[in-house]
Structures are given as structure tokens and as C-alpha cells.
Enzyme design. Sequence first.
Site, short mmCIF file in Angstrom:
data_model
loop_
_atom_site.label_atom_id
_atom_site.label_comp_id
_atom_site.label_asym_id
_atom_site.label_seq_id
_atom_site.Cartn_x
_atom_site.Cartn_y
_atom_site.Cartn_z
N ASP A 379 0.83 -1.20 0.00
CA ASP A 379 0.00 0.00 0.00
C ASP A 379 0.87 1.25 0.00
O ASP A 379 2.06 1.22 -0.37
CB ASP A 379 -0.97 -0.06 1.20
CG ASP A 379 -2.27 0.68 0.94
OD1 ASP A 379 -2.29 1.92 1.10
OD2 ASP A 379 -3.27 0.03 0.56
N ASP A 380 0.30 2.35 0.41
CA ASP A 380 0.91 3.68 0.38
C ASP A 380 2.32 3.70 1.02
O ASP A 380 2.56 2.97 1.97
CB ASP A 380 -0.02 4.61 1.18
CG ASP A 380 0.19 6.07 0.86
OD1 ASP A 380 1.15 6.38 0.14
OD2 ASP A 380 -0.62 6.88 1.33
N ARG A 456 -5.98 16.44 3.32
CA ARG A 456 -4.98 15.40 3.57
C ARG A 456 -3.64 15.84 2.98
O ARG A 456 -2.92 15.05 2.38
CB ARG A 456 -5.41 14.04 3.00
CG ARG A 456 -4.80 12.88 3.76
CD ARG A 456 -4.82 11.58 2.98
NE ARG A 456 -4.39 10.48 3.83
CZ ARG A 456 -3.90 9.33 3.39
NH1 ARG A 456 -3.80 9.11 2.10
NH2 ARG A 456 -3.54 8.40 4.23
N LYS A 489 -4.02 -0.75 -6.87
CA LYS A 489 -5.09 -0.20 -6.03
C LYS A 489 -5.08 1.29 -6.30
O LYS A 489 -4.18 1.99 -5.86
CB LYS A 489 -4.82 -0.51 -4.55
CG LYS A 489 -5.81 0.16 -3.60
CD LYS A 489 -5.49 -0.22 -2.16
CE LYS A 489 -6.35 0.56 -1.17
NZ LYS A 489 -6.01 0.22 0.22
N TRP A 490 -6.05 1.78 -7.05
CA TRP A 490 -6.09 3.18 -7.51
C TRP A 490 -6.93 3.97 -6.50
O TRP A 490 -8.14 3.84 -6.46
CB TRP A 490 -6.71 3.23 -8.90
CG TRP A 490 -6.81 4.57 -9.53
CD1 TRP A 490 -7.38 5.69 -8.99
CD2 TRP A 490 -6.35 4.97 -10.83
NE1 TRP A 490 -7.31 6.75 -9.86
CE2 TRP A 490 -6.69 6.33 -11.01
CE3 TRP A 490 -5.70 4.30 -11.87
CZ2 TRP A 490 -6.40 7.03 -12.18
CZ3 TRP A 490 -5.42 5.00 -13.03
CH2 TRP A 490 -5.76 6.35 -13.18
N ASP A 491 -6.25 4.80 -5.75
CA ASP A 491 -6.88 5.52 -4.63
C ASP A 491 -7.14 6.97 -5.02
O ASP A 491 -6.56 7.49 -5.99
CB ASP A 491 -5.94 5.46 -3.42
CG ASP A 491 -6.65 5.59 -2.09
OD1 ASP A 491 -7.82 6.00 -2.07
OD2 ASP A 491 -6.02 5.28 -1.05
N MET A 492 -7.99 7.65 -4.27
CA MET A 492 -8.22 9.10 -4.44
C MET A 492 -8.73 9.62 -3.11
O MET A 492 -9.84 9.29 -2.70
CB MET A 492 -9.26 9.34 -5.53
CG MET A 492 -9.55 10.82 -5.71
SD MET A 492 -10.89 11.06 -6.86
CE MET A 492 -10.95 12.82 -6.96
N ASN A 493 -7.91 10.43 -2.45
CA ASN A 493 -8.19 10.72 -1.05
C ASN A 493 -8.67 12.12 -0.73
O ASN A 493 -8.49 12.58 0.40
CB ASN A 493 -6.96 10.37 -0.21
CG ASN A 493 -6.88 8.88 0.02
OD1 ASN A 493 -7.82 8.29 0.54
ND2 ASN A 493 -5.81 8.26 -0.41
N CYS A 534 -10.56 2.68 -5.48
CA CYS A 534 -10.65 3.03 -4.06
C CYS A 534 -10.66 4.54 -4.00
O CYS A 534 -9.96 5.20 -4.76
CB CYS A 534 -9.42 2.47 -3.35
SG CYS A 534 -9.19 3.09 -1.67
N ASP A 556 -13.22 2.37 4.06
CA ASP A 556 -12.05 2.31 4.94
C ASP A 556 -12.41 1.73 6.30
O ASP A 556 -11.54 1.43 7.11
CB ASP A 556 -11.47 3.72 5.14
CG ASP A 556 -10.48 4.07 4.04
OD1 ASP A 556 -10.14 3.18 3.24
OD2 ASP A 556 -10.04 5.23 3.99
C1 DGJ Z 1 -7.12 5.35 1.79
C2 DGJ Z 1 -7.43 3.90 1.48
O1 DGJ Z 1 -8.80 3.68 1.48
C3 DGJ Z 1 -6.66 3.04 2.47
O2 DGJ Z 1 -7.01 1.68 2.31
C4 DGJ Z 1 -5.19 3.26 2.24
O3 DGJ Z 1 -4.84 2.82 0.97
C5 DGJ Z 1 -4.85 4.74 2.42
N1 DGJ Z 1 -5.71 5.57 1.63
C6 DGJ Z 1 -3.43 5.00 2.05
O4 DGJ Z 1 -3.11 6.31 2.07
#
Ligand code: DGJ
Length: 740
Positions: A379-380, A456, A489-493, A534, A556
Site C-alpha cells: 500500500d501507500d 490530507r 489499487k487506484w486511490d483518491m483521497n 478506491c 475504509d
Molecule cells: C485510503 C485507502 O482507502 C486506504 O485503504 C489506504 O490505501 C490509504 N488511503 C493509504 O493512504
Amino acid sequence: MIHFNPETRTFNLLLKTSFYAFKVDSENRLVHLGWGPRPASADSEAALISGWTVYGPDKGESSFEQQSRPDELVTFGEVSYHEVSLKVNFPSLPPKLQAEEAPHLPIRDVRLRYVDHEIVTDAQPGLSPTHGQPTRNSTRRETLRVQLNDPVQPFQVTLCYRLTPEHDIIERWCELNNLGDKAIEVEVCGFATLNLPHGTNELTAVTGTWAREFTTQRQQLPHNLYILESRTIETSHITNPFFLLNRPGQAWEESGTVYFGQLAYSGNWRLTFEQLPSSAIKIHVGYNPFDFNLTLAPGDRHVTPAIVCGVSANGWGGGSRRMHAFARERVLPRPDRQLSDRPVLYNSWEATYFDLSYDGQLELIRKAAAMGVELFCVDDGWFGGRRHDRAGLGDWVVSSDIFPEGLNPLIEEVHKLGMQFGLWVEPEMINTDSDLYRQHPDWVLHFPGRPRSEARNQLVLDFGRTEVVETIFQALDNLVNEYPIAFFKWDMNRYTSEPGSVAGKALWRKHVEGVYSIMDRLRRNHPNLDIQSCSGGGGRIDLGILGRTDQVWTSDNTDAFDRIRIQEGFSLAYPARAMEAWVTHALNHQTGRISPLSLRFDVAMRGALGIGSSLNELDEAELAEYASYIAFYKRIRHIIQNGDLYRLQRLEEFGASIIQYVLPGGHETVYSVTVHDHQLGWLRPTPPLQGLNPSATYRAVDRHDREVYRASGYELMTLGIPGEAGQLVGYSRTLYLRQI
Ligand code: DGJ
């Protein structure tokens, strides 16, 4: 089947158990006739709606007259007192008009009149706009394309209806054409208007927020308007673009007529439910008109995304199963060649957070492989200066601080132990503390002279710039070229603030197009690459993204108790196969609640199983327990990931969730009980099972293959499995039933 009667100019769309009909009226308008279940005995050839009877026209006799004509696409123009699905500004006068009329420009009035239609049969995969991902079922389908023109302006709209009869599903979208020599501005752009029978006003939808996604909400629509929408630049956690609608008190989990729909779009969307004074129900579906822009240059054509909709004659459950089957067969990319079921995944996030090290990952890899994991995802924190969440996003190169010899030694170990390798990425984002930002501080969304609000600690890249989309594509493509990566795992936070872009207001659409284009190109270049969508959990889950990804990170929130509710809401619209669900630590990091391992597995096994626990904190006995559950999951996952879902007992009714997955033919089924809440004196009923063969005998086994029950299909479908429902809080059990 699509049938057209040239005499009455009536269209009949016939699906397995439902019909949809509309006609061209005397003034060449397209008017809805009806939509609903077909009588069971109706013969598809003979049972057609003649179209002789139509709704009374609006005569314009009263200045306050209701708009009763159910147009197939409601436009702003002529008499429109109510909500519209399409509003267009025409910049020029029609021919023959005098120049003194020019101060009235632009002309904000669009009328659509029937010109022609065609029925196309093709095997195009996916949804509109087409994305080219091969899907599991590529048989040919019929699409009706009805061409409508404005009588005086050079503007054409084609209403499209693609049929998937076996699931009673119609995909609807619009194609807009500027046939003139001046740009046309589209102010409101719907994908379709849906007309439902009067009084179909009980809405089932979901609301939520980060870590509390998919909270089921059932309510009666008010008169006038009720809106579900996203203004976040993505699908959002706050609500999700799907609905189920029925007449109040006339539908239940497995009975009654239920209309359903879901958008195939991952950007700013809007579902506007309109209940007119007559109780007629319309749903306007499409792009969110908030800060919206679509300018059609001369000769331009715009194809909207689709709404996938249908009607179920067997309740909410029937609606969900139709949506699930459609997503599995027609939306999700074809299962990968090595394994047609989703692999058991290990993700290191909750085990290590940003404390990544080569040795630490190696230890996790060995333990994960020993317990039966098939896909190991780092992961990250593996790239650039990403030692915490304040730096590194944008620099997609392996950090030599963490992996001095690159990722290859780690991946070799993963492969040696029989697993595939996956990597976390967050391609749309950037930290100001990154090389990319230092080189291109103008590549982020911002308004000049205004602060750039971070969330973030990160900013959003401007995907309105083609060079930004290209740079990010190249970075990801290089990674997959350099390393044998099987999974992103393509994330966007974060959501968007200060949406200033070189694309102007079109940015909201351009961002989504950029994401889709990167995913599509990656998949074309690397056919064995899987992607998980994600966005801080479930912020980007919809049919648009599911056409490009293999699974989604549901939330999450990994607390098993909370997940029972979240997953039940998810199951209203999306299939278990796409629902990634992890088993994490006994003491949940987010909620502080302690849950037994059995509950954590029984909940996670309802979807695509993943493990997120810190394996280094588990003793030998616990590791063996994990392995035993994983082995059991592998025996039953083909049923969970491909079977029909029945919600035998919903959480909102009895505090317990009892579900069943059953494969067509009814030979094998999985029965899963989880108790979320229990009050003394509360006697929970035992629900009968569904979809089995009455005369067959079934053997129900637990994960140790111990027989716990044996009964005929008839008994199971009338009395259920005694004893399972009446248990206390935290009780759970997964049983595998097989015909003997
Ligand atoms: C948000 C994701 O939903 C988590 O599972 C994890 O990958 C974190 N970001 C990492 O920054």
C-alpha cells in the site's frame, strides 16, 4: 425484442418479464406510454401496446396547467413549468428572421421532433460511452436509436435504448449533435428522463460519508423535487448514484414491482426525483448542472454516459439480482485468465501504515503466502519521498530509501511463493512537497490569486490539461513495464476545492474522462493488469468505474459490525464479486471495537476476501485459523462471486443479516448469518432459503467440512435452517450447502 408499428408509430421494447413502450404523437413528439412487468402468460410476439390510446395532450387552456405529457426526454422549451432534462442555448436566429430579433438571443428553447429511427444489433461491450473492455458476455444486443431534431435550430438528439432482455435492463443515453456553424451551449444535460407510474414514490437509496458509506435509507418522496447528487468531482461517499422505487406498501424484499436504476458515471452526477401534483413520477438523470459546461463546437457530437435501469416483478431483491447479473456479465472486465474468481488479497496498509521496510514486507509476504493468500499488495508509502502523508504524491518512482534494489527482489519472493504482486497508487493527486509540484506548480486545480486549499495535505492535478493526463499515464505505464505488476489499487483521497482549470467548467467532465482514459490505456497495454477502485474507501463506486476496474474498496471502515450494514447497502446495487472486504485486527483501529475472528471472516467472506491484519502480531494458532478460513473461502467463493444473492433477513428488520448466494440450478449455495444487534425477548424468525431444488437433499457443512445439517430442498425452502437465526450479538456462521 424491439418492435415498431409504423401505423401508430408505437415502439414496444420487450424484455424477459417487463415491457417499455412509447410513441410518436401527432406533432412528432416522443411520448412515453408505459413501463412495467409483463403479464406472465404474454406471448412476446402478440402482446404489444397498440399506442392508439395516449395521454391527453396539454391544451394550454389554463395559465397554471400542469404539464401532464410524459415526454421521453423533457426539454426546456414551449410549456415547461417543471424540471427539465435538457436545456440548450442557441446563439443564432433561425433563417428568415429579422436582425431586430437579435437582442433575444440566445434562444433558450429546444423542441425535439421525431425524424427517424434505426435498430442496431451489435456486440459492443460495456456501456456508453464505449470503453472497449471485453466483458464476460459479449453476445449481440439490440439498440434502438431514435433521431429527433429541433424544427428550426441545427440541433439533433438521438435517444438510445440498449436492451439486455434476460435481466430486464435497458441502458439509456443521449447523443447530441451540433449541425450548425456556431457553438451551442448545453446548460442542462441529462442522459434520460424516466417516467414511472403514478404513486411510485417510495425511494430506497443510500447516504453516508467517509467510513459510513452505503447507509440504506427508505423514504417517501415529497411532492416537487428530491435530489441525490455529487458535487465532489467523483461519485462520492455521501450518496451513490442508484435507486429503487416502488408504490409504498406494495413491494417487499422478494415481492412487488420495483423500478431501479444506476448511473454509469464517476463524476458530478444528479438524480432529480420529481413528484408532480398528479403524483406522476419523473426522474431526471444526468450530469450535475452545478457549475456545468458543455459547449458543442460546430459539427461536435457528445455522447452522454448511460443510466442502466429496469423493473423487477419480485421486489428489491429481484432488482438487486438483475443489477448484479448485469454488472458481472456486461460491465466488469472479463475475469483474468489465470483465475476466473477474484483472488484472496493481502494488503499491508493497516499492518504497517507508512512504516514500510523491505524486511517488514518480506515477513508479511511469507506469512501471507503460508496462509493461502494469492495477491500481495504493497500500500501507500513505497515511492518518492512518501514517508508520511505530507510528501511524495506525484513522484511515481520506487523509493531507494525503502527498496534500495528496487521492487524486483520483493516481487521475486512474491512470485516464488505463488502469489501475484500489486501496488497502491493515487494518480490524480499531488503533494506540494514533491518533485512534480516543484517542476509544475501550475498543474493543479486552482484559481489564480486565491489560496490552494489542501485536504490530507494534497492538491488535485488539473486533468483539464492533456499534458498532465499524459504524464500520469506514462508514469503508471512505466511502472508496469518495469515491474510485473498484476494489480493497482487506484486511490483518491480528497474531494475538489477551487476547481480552476485550463478547461474551465468543463473540468468536472474532463477529470473523469482523464481517469477513464488512463485506465483504458493501461488495460489495453497490459491485459493482465487488474485495477481496484478506491477513494478513501467507497468514494468512487459506480458502473462507469466498474467497467474499468475489477473490484472496489468498499469502505475504509474495516470493523466487522459496521461492515455488515455497509455491505448490505452496497448489495442493493453492486455484486459481491466486486466488493473487496478485509479481515483486520481483533481490536479495530477505527472504532476501537473488538470482534471475534469468526465474525470478521464471516463478514469478509461475503465479498472478495482480503486480509489486512498485522500478521506479525499473530501467533501460530491464529495464523492456522486464518489459513483454515481462507481454504474454506476458496471452496465456496465461486458461489459467492458468481451466484444470485438473496437477503433472507435484512439488518433493518431484525438486527441480523442473513444472506444466501446460490448458483443457477440450485445445486450449491452459501448461507451466511451475522447478528449485529439483539434484545432480550426478541425472537428472530428463521427465514426459508431460496432457489434450491425441492426434491433434492442438501448437506450443510461448516468450514471444517463437518456436517451440521441435512434436509431436503423443500424443507430448507419452507422451514429454513433451525437455530441459526436466534443467536446473540456477534454470532456468525457461514455454511456451505451442496446437493447430494
Ligand atoms: C485510503 C485507502 O482507502 C486506504 O485503504 C489506504 O490505501 C490509504 N488511503 C493509504 O493512504
